[in-house]
Design an enzyme around this catalytic site. Structure first.
Site, PDB file in Angstrom:
ATOM      1  N   HIS A  13     -10.377  -2.177  11.581  1.00  8.03           N
ATOM      2  CA  HIS A  13      -9.312  -3.057  11.075  1.00  8.03           C
ATOM      3  C   HIS A  13      -9.087  -4.179  12.095  1.00  8.03           C
ATOM      4  O   HIS A  13      -8.099  -4.182  12.821  1.00  8.03           O
ATOM      5  CB  HIS A  13      -8.043  -2.209  10.889  1.00  8.03           C
ATOM      6  CG  HIS A  13      -6.947  -2.872  10.123  1.00  8.03           C
ATOM      7  ND1 HIS A  13      -5.630  -2.465  10.198  1.00  8.03           N
ATOM      8  CD2 HIS A  13      -6.950  -3.914   9.257  1.00  8.03           C
ATOM      9  CE1 HIS A  13      -4.873  -3.219   9.415  1.00  8.03           C
ATOM     10  NE2 HIS A  13      -5.655  -4.113   8.838  1.00  8.03           N
ATOM     11  N   TYR A  19      -1.644  -3.417  -6.732  1.00  8.12           N
ATOM     12  CA  TYR A  19      -1.378  -4.237  -5.548  1.00  8.12           C
ATOM     13  C   TYR A  19      -2.415  -4.081  -4.426  1.00  8.12           C
ATOM     14  O   TYR A  19      -2.742  -2.972  -4.022  1.00  8.12           O
ATOM     15  CB  TYR A  19       0.008  -3.906  -4.963  1.00  8.12           C
ATOM     16  CG  TYR A  19       0.464  -4.999  -4.037  1.00  8.12           C
ATOM     17  CD1 TYR A  19       1.172  -6.092  -4.525  1.00  8.12           C
ATOM     18  CD2 TYR A  19       0.122  -4.990  -2.700  1.00  8.12           C
ATOM     19  CE1 TYR A  19       1.542  -7.127  -3.688  1.00  8.12           C
ATOM     20  CE2 TYR A  19       0.493  -6.020  -1.858  1.00  8.12           C
ATOM     21  CZ  TYR A  19       1.195  -7.092  -2.353  1.00  8.12           C
ATOM     22  OH  TYR A  19       1.553  -8.113  -1.526  1.00  8.12           O
ATOM     23  N   LYS A  65      -9.613  -2.066   1.944  1.00 15.63           N
ATOM     24  CA  LYS A  65      -9.307  -0.918   2.790  1.00 15.63           C
ATOM     25  C   LYS A  65     -10.121   0.306   2.370  1.00 15.63           C
ATOM     26  O   LYS A  65     -10.565   1.088   3.199  1.00 15.63           O
ATOM     27  CB  LYS A  65      -7.806  -0.621   2.749  1.00 15.63           C
ATOM     28  CG  LYS A  65      -6.965  -1.790   3.285  1.00 15.63           C
ATOM     29  CD  LYS A  65      -7.244  -2.040   4.719  1.00 15.63           C
ATOM     30  CE  LYS A  65      -7.037  -3.417   5.272  1.00 15.63           C
ATOM     31  NZ  LYS A  65      -5.760  -4.006   5.428  1.00 15.63           N
ATOM     32  N   CYS A 120       0.847  -7.451  11.837  1.00 18.21           N
ATOM     33  CA  CYS A 120       1.123  -7.591  13.271  1.00 18.21           C
ATOM     34  C   CYS A 120       0.350  -8.732  13.909  1.00 18.21           C
ATOM     35  O   CYS A 120       0.206  -8.779  15.133  1.00 18.21           O
ATOM     36  CB  CYS A 120       0.829  -6.293  13.994  1.00 18.21           C
ATOM     37  SG  CYS A 120       2.023  -5.001  13.578  1.00 18.21           S
ATOM     38  N   ARG A 137       0.840  -1.194   0.000  1.00 18.55           N
ATOM     39  CA  ARG A 137       0.000   0.000   0.000  1.00 18.55           C
ATOM     40  C   ARG A 137       0.880   1.250   0.000  1.00 18.55           C
ATOM     41  O   ARG A 137       1.929   1.273   0.615  1.00 18.55           O
ATOM     42  CB  ARG A 137      -0.893   0.028   1.246  1.00 18.55           C
ATOM     43  CG  ARG A 137      -2.091  -0.924   1.173  1.00 18.55           C
ATOM     44  CD  ARG A 137      -2.994  -0.768   2.370  1.00 18.55           C
ATOM     45  NE  ARG A 137      -2.348  -1.202   3.590  1.00 18.55           N
ATOM     46  CZ  ARG A 137      -1.810  -0.420   4.497  1.00 18.55           C
ATOM     47  NH1 ARG A 137      -1.861   0.907   4.352  1.00 18.55           N
ATOM     48  NH2 ARG A 137      -1.223  -0.902   5.567  1.00 18.55           N
ATOM     49  N   SER A 181      -1.204  -3.510  10.331  1.00 16.96           N
ATOM     50  CA  SER A 181      -0.877  -4.411   9.232  1.00 16.96           C
ATOM     51  C   SER A 181       0.380  -5.214   9.559  1.00 16.96           C
ATOM     52  O   SER A 181       1.365  -4.665  10.065  1.00 16.96           O
ATOM     53  CB  SER A 181      -0.646  -3.602   7.961  1.00 16.96           C
ATOM     54  OG  SER A 181      -1.809  -2.865   7.663  1.00 16.96           O
ATOM     55  N   ARG A 211       1.927 -12.195  -0.474  1.00 15.26           N
ATOM     56  CA  ARG A 211       0.636 -12.586   0.107  1.00 15.26           C
ATOM     57  C   ARG A 211      -0.021 -13.745  -0.622  1.00 15.26           C
ATOM     58  O   ARG A 211       0.272 -14.014  -1.779  1.00 15.26           O
ATOM     59  CB  ARG A 211      -0.307 -11.386   0.085  1.00 15.26           C
ATOM     60  CG  ARG A 211       0.240 -10.221   0.919  1.00 15.26           C
ATOM     61  CD  ARG A 211      -0.798  -9.385   1.520  1.00 15.26           C
ATOM     62  NE  ARG A 211      -0.190  -8.409   2.421  1.00 15.26           N
ATOM     63  CZ  ARG A 211      -0.655  -8.131   3.636  1.00 15.26           C
ATOM     64  NH1 ARG A 211      -1.722  -8.747   4.096  1.00 15.26           N
ATOM     65  NH2 ARG A 211      -0.061  -7.233   4.388  1.00 15.26           N
ATOM     66  N   ASP A 261      -9.307  -9.624   9.014  1.00 17.20           N
ATOM     67  CA  ASP A 261      -8.773  -8.280   8.729  1.00 17.20           C
ATOM     68  C   ASP A 261      -9.738  -7.135   9.038  1.00 17.20           C
ATOM     69  O   ASP A 261      -9.306  -6.088   9.468  1.00 17.20           O
ATOM     70  CB  ASP A 261      -8.334  -8.198   7.260  1.00 17.20           C
ATOM     71  CG  ASP A 261      -7.360  -7.060   6.990  1.00 17.20           C
ATOM     72  OD1 ASP A 261      -6.355  -6.950   7.710  1.00 17.20           O
ATOM     73  OD2 ASP A 261      -7.614  -6.263   6.061  1.00 17.20           O
TER      74      ASP A 261
HETATM   75  P1  GTP Z   1      -2.278  -7.715   7.511  1.00 18.10           P
HETATM   76  O1  GTP Z   1      -2.824  -8.739   6.599  1.00 18.10           O
HETATM   77  O2  GTP Z   1      -1.206  -6.882   6.888  1.00 18.10           O
HETATM   78  O3  GTP Z   1      -3.326  -6.851   8.114  1.00 18.10           O
HETATM   79  O4  GTP Z   1      -1.446  -8.492   8.672  1.00 18.10           O
HETATM   80  P2  GTP Z   1      -1.930  -9.332   9.940  1.00 18.10           P
HETATM   81  O5  GTP Z   1      -2.199  -8.409  11.069  1.00 18.10           O
HETATM   82  O6  GTP Z   1      -3.004 -10.268   9.566  1.00 18.10           O
HETATM   83  O7  GTP Z   1      -0.598 -10.123  10.338  1.00 18.10           O
HETATM   84  P3  GTP Z   1      -0.252 -11.683  10.184  1.00 18.10           P
HETATM   85  O8  GTP Z   1      -1.092 -12.555  11.067  1.00 18.10           O
HETATM   86  O9  GTP Z   1      -0.236 -12.029   8.746  1.00 18.10           O
HETATM   87  O10 GTP Z   1       1.220 -11.709  10.763  1.00 18.10           O
HETATM   88  C1  GTP Z   1       2.259 -10.934  10.218  1.00 18.10           C
HETATM   89  C2  GTP Z   1       3.580 -11.487  10.618  1.00 18.10           C
HETATM   90  O11 GTP Z   1       3.677 -11.561  12.048  1.00 18.10           O
HETATM   91  C3  GTP Z   1       3.820 -12.904  10.098  1.00 18.10           C
HETATM   92  O12 GTP Z   1       5.125 -12.999   9.627  1.00 18.10           O
HETATM   93  C4  GTP Z   1       3.613 -13.761  11.309  1.00 18.10           C
HETATM   94  O13 GTP Z   1       4.373 -14.940  11.253  1.00 18.10           O
HETATM   95  C5  GTP Z   1       4.042 -12.861  12.467  1.00 18.10           C
HETATM   96  N1  GTP Z   1       3.296 -13.195  13.718  1.00 18.10           N
HETATM   97  C6  GTP Z   1       1.962 -13.352  13.837  1.00 18.10           C
HETATM   98  N2  GTP Z   1       1.611 -13.730  15.084  1.00 18.10           N
HETATM   99  C7  GTP Z   1       2.765 -13.782  15.797  1.00 18.10           C
HETATM  100  C8  GTP Z   1       3.067 -14.109  17.165  1.00 18.10           C
HETATM  101  O14 GTP Z   1       2.198 -14.419  17.984  1.00 18.10           O
HETATM  102  N3  GTP Z   1       4.382 -14.043  17.530  1.00 18.10           N
HETATM  103  C9  GTP Z   1       5.366 -13.689  16.637  1.00 18.10           C
HETATM  104  N4  GTP Z   1       6.620 -13.658  17.082  1.00 18.10           N
HETATM  105  N5  GTP Z   1       5.123 -13.401  15.336  1.00 18.10           N
HETATM  106  C10 GTP Z   1       3.837 -13.440  14.925  1.00 18.10           C
HETATM  107  C1  SPV Z   2      -2.980  -4.434   5.309  1.00 20.09           C
HETATM  108  O1  SPV Z   2      -2.001  -3.801   4.875  1.00 20.09           O
HETATM  109  O2  SPV Z   2      -3.494  -4.174   6.429  1.00 20.09           O
HETATM  110  C2  SPV Z   2      -3.544  -5.542   4.526  1.00 20.09           C
HETATM  111  C3  SPV Z   2      -3.032  -5.760   3.179  1.00 20.09           C
HETATM  112  O3  SPV Z   2      -4.436  -6.214   5.004  1.00 20.09           O
HETATM  113  S1  SPV Z   2      -3.714  -4.689   1.990  1.00 20.09           S
HETATM  114  O4  SPV Z   2      -4.830  -5.369   1.368  1.00 20.09           O
HETATM  115  O5  SPV Z   2      -2.685  -4.408   0.994  1.00 20.09           O
HETATM  116  O6  SPV Z   2      -4.185  -3.486   2.624  1.00 20.09           O
HETATM  117 MN    MN Z   3      -4.852  -5.662   7.195  1.00 15.84          MN
END
Ligand code: GTP
Ligand code: SPV
Ligand code: MN
Length: 639
Positions: A281, A252, A261, A305, A107, A303, A420, A328
């Site tokens: 979010h 993207y 979003k 996290c 983004r 994002s 992704r 999400d």
């Molecule tokens: P968006 O799709 O961007 O909104 O991201 P998200 O908030 O869904 O994050 P996601 O669950 O995809 O995790 C992002 C990164 O954080 C990945 O590389 C995970 O492996 C890592 N991660 C997620 N949960 C944990 C956790 O409990 N501990 C640690 N150390 N890393 C984590």
């Molecule tokens: C984020 O960045 O929080 C996402 C991926 O979930 S995107 O669809 O690119 O916004």
């Molecule tokens: Mn997101």
């Protein structure tokens, strides 16, 4: 049909070449409509006007009205394979790899705008020269930007008309949209991420309103570029007053899949404010304890996290079950009984690939190897995919996301950090039975969280709703690869919504604070979690992932009103000694460090939050939130 035909030829007489062009569109539109819209009398007048206007502006060679069928999807895919946009991944069933232009990988927050008549409706009154809580463009400047970019931008390409629903079609909480796009990748991805196609067109025909979304990848300098884009001229803009989204130059994710979003958060939060609900979010999960009692929890993390991971958690504690409603976005509204009910407006997961493995997120792994479009991951010589942390290390040849040979010791990433998967939600083995329930699931707890390597305990609970809203407002987190920010700087990210607020953040806080003022509402308890605290040696203090159920267990105990399990600190309630079950963990936990609330750290935190509020929110900050900050300062000072 005749009506549609007319539409395309009306009003263009006089400009001879334009007229011929429109005739070409006519024939295709006619053919496509007859094939795809059987049973549908015509497009609604509003939709017809919307398409007509933008065909005239963008001048596509063809128009294709998407019906969402499998046959149509097959065609889209074969078009993309021919263009080189997608390549097959024969190791899996119906899976595809897209490699973007390396300049178009995330983004672009700096080029994402809200357009309102009054700047103040978007940007709070803080003193900072550069406000990071609202990026405003005047309607005139936006018009200019559109006129500089869109005329003729789809020449030689097909315009896909993508009708979609955010939320189950017919749910009182759902909203419809129509995205016009010249990207078959976007059309195919929208089919996964939203409910897309003929039933939505029918609902619009029956009189439902829709959000108008216009998207173009822009003009590419190279004629046969498989990933056309214009990074230097990218703009993503929203006109909340008229429910319009305009996006140019990027193909993207959140830049181009406009239901996500743009609609579900930026336009969504604006509608939600007007109508008295919340567009956030947040993931939504259901958790059942060993006694069989089920509760739903929503959680807002910035994002990359951990939302997808928490939403699909495999509990390490026996007897617990977690089910996923969404990973999400949550749309939440109090029902007539005073319960906060949430739907997931999406239909798929656009999840971060790196770090996803059978040990961290087995449910994601069981979801994503069918009917999935992968973007910017590495590929293997046996027709599969690979990314950092996938495990085990591949014993076949790997080609990185830039197309270069890759080995584990080559010093480069195999997959882009923001690579992704895009997969249908109903393939998730733990999808919640109520995930499509039109009225939504009842939310008992809200978690805020972020990446805080220092100072912030694993979990703390807010004292009450007002304090909880303050905790959301004060959120900070380390920057990630999901947007263009560089390095691991700690950024303020209130409610994990900083890039997604559709209106003035001060008014957003007022809205959140107002929710408890209606009598008879059962307000969810608000918590803050941090899976990412590190030791002095830079190691995570908490194993995370499936072990996070131990934290959720404490949340459930607190929802049950278990007083003995909590200890009051300056920042909120934290688990009392022994209140988090650590039985059976592989490694000992340094609970002292994990739960410590260091006075110096928090004094600085209070100062940073205060500075942020002054600089970014100013006089738009509700008094209640300013008071909460004073109270926190007093509590920390008397530690
Ligand atoms: P968006 O799709 O961007 O909104 O991201 P998200 O908030 O869904 O994050 P996601 O669950 O995809 O995790 C992002 C990164 O954080 C990945 O590389 C995970 O492996 C890592 N991660 C997620 N949960 C944990 C956790 O409990 N501990 C640690 N150390 N890393 C984590
Ligand atoms: C984020 O960045 O929080 C996402 C991926 O979930 S995107 O669809 O690119 O916004
Ligand atoms: Mn997101």
């Amino acid at each position: 049909m005749a009506k549609l035909l007319n539409i395309y030829s009306r009003g263009y007489v006089g400009a001879r070449n334009k007229f011929q062009h429109i005739l070409a569109v006519d024939r295709v539109a006619f053919r496509v409509c007859r094939r795809n819209l059987e049973g549908t009398a015509a497009l609604s007048p509003k939709l017809q006007t919307f398409v007509e206007k933008n065909v005239a502006l963008c001048q596509p060679e063809k128009v294709h009205i998407c019906d969402g069928s499998e046959a149509e999807n097959d065609k889209l895919i074969s078009v993309m394979v021919k263009l080189g946009t997608l390549e097959p991944l024969p190791k899996y069933k119906n899976c595809w790899l897209a490699l973007t232009d390396p300049r178009d990988v995330a983004r672009v927050e700096s080029r994402t705008y809200m357009s309102t008549d009054n700047k103040r409706d978007t940007v709070p009154a803080g003193s900072a020269a550069k406000n990071t809580l609202g990026n405003w463009i005047s309607p005139d400047d936006l018009n200019k930007a559109v006129q500089e970019r869109f005329p003729g931008c789809m020449k030689g390409r097909t315009m896909y008309v993508v009708p979609f629903s955010m939320g189950p079609i017919g749910s009182p909480l759902a909203k419809l949209g129509v995205e016009l796009t010249d990207s078959p990748y976007v059309a195919a991805s929208m089919r996964i991420m939203t409910r897309m196609g003929a039933p939505v067109l029918q609902a619009i025909q029956n009189g439902s309103d829709f959000v108008k979304c216009l998207h173009s990848v822009g003009r590419s300098t190279e004629p046969n570029n498989p990933w056309p884009c214009e990074p230097d001229r990218t703009i993503i803009a929203h006109k909340a007053a008229t429910n319009e989204i305009i996006s140019y130059g990027s193909g993207y994710g959140g830049n181009s899949l406009l239901g996500k979003k743009c609609l579900a958060l930026r336009i969504g939060s604006t509608i939600a404010k007007r109508e008295g609900w919340l567009a956030e979010h947040m993931l939504i999960l259901g958790i059942t304890n060993p006694k069989g009692v089920k509760k739903y929890i929503a959680a807002a993390f910035p994002s990359a996290c951990g939302k997808t991971n928490l939403a699909m958690l495999t509990p390490s504690l026996p007897g617990y079950k977690v089910e996923c409603v969404g990973d999400d976005i949550a749309w939440m509204k109090f029902d007539s009984q005073g319960r906060l009910r949430a739907i997931n407006p999406e239909n798929g997961f656009f999840g971060v690939a790196p770090g996803t493995s059978y040990s961290t997120n087995p449910n994601a792994m069981k979801t994503i190897f069918e009917n999935t479009v992968f973007t910017n991951v590495a590929k293997t010589s046996d027709g599969g995919v690979y990314w950092e942390g996938m495990e085990p290390n591949p014993n076949v040849q790997v080609t990185d996301w830039r197309g270069q040979p890759w080995t584990p010791d080559c010093g480069r990433n195999a997959a882009h950090p923001n690579s992704r998967f895009c997969s249908p939600a109903n393939q998730c083995p733990i999808i919640d039975p109520a995930w499509e329930s039109p009225e939504g699931v009842p939310i008992d707890a809200i978690l805020f969280g972020g990446r805080r390597p220092q100072g912030v305990p694993l979990i703390y609970e807010s004292f009450d709703w007002k304090h909880g809203v303050f905790v959301g407002a004060a959120m900070r987190s380390e920057a990630t690869a999901a947007a263009e920010h560089k390095g691991k700087v700690i950024m303020h990210d209130p409610f994990a919504m900083r890039p997604f607020f559709g209106y003035n953040f001060g008014n957003y806080l007022d809205h959140w604070l107002s929710l408890e003022k209606t009598p008879g509402r059962k307000m969810p308890k608000i918590f803050h979690v941090n899976w990412f605290r590190k030791s002095d040696q830079g190691k995570f203090l908490w194993p995370g992932f499936g072990e996070n159920v131990r934290v959720l267990e404490w949340v459930l105990n607190r929802l049950d009103g278990n007083e003995s399990m909590a200890e009051k600190t300056a920042i909120g309630y934290i688990p009392s000694d022994g209140a988090i079950n650590l039985d059976g963990l592989d490694e000992p936990i340094d609970t002292k460090q994990l739960f410590s609330v260091p006075k110096d750290f928090w004094l600085n935190e209070v100062e940073q939050i205060g500075k942020y509020f002054d600089e970014q929110v100013g006089s738009d900050l509700p008094n209640t939130i300013a008071e909460q900050l004073h109270q926190l300062r007093d509590r920390v000072n008397s530690m």
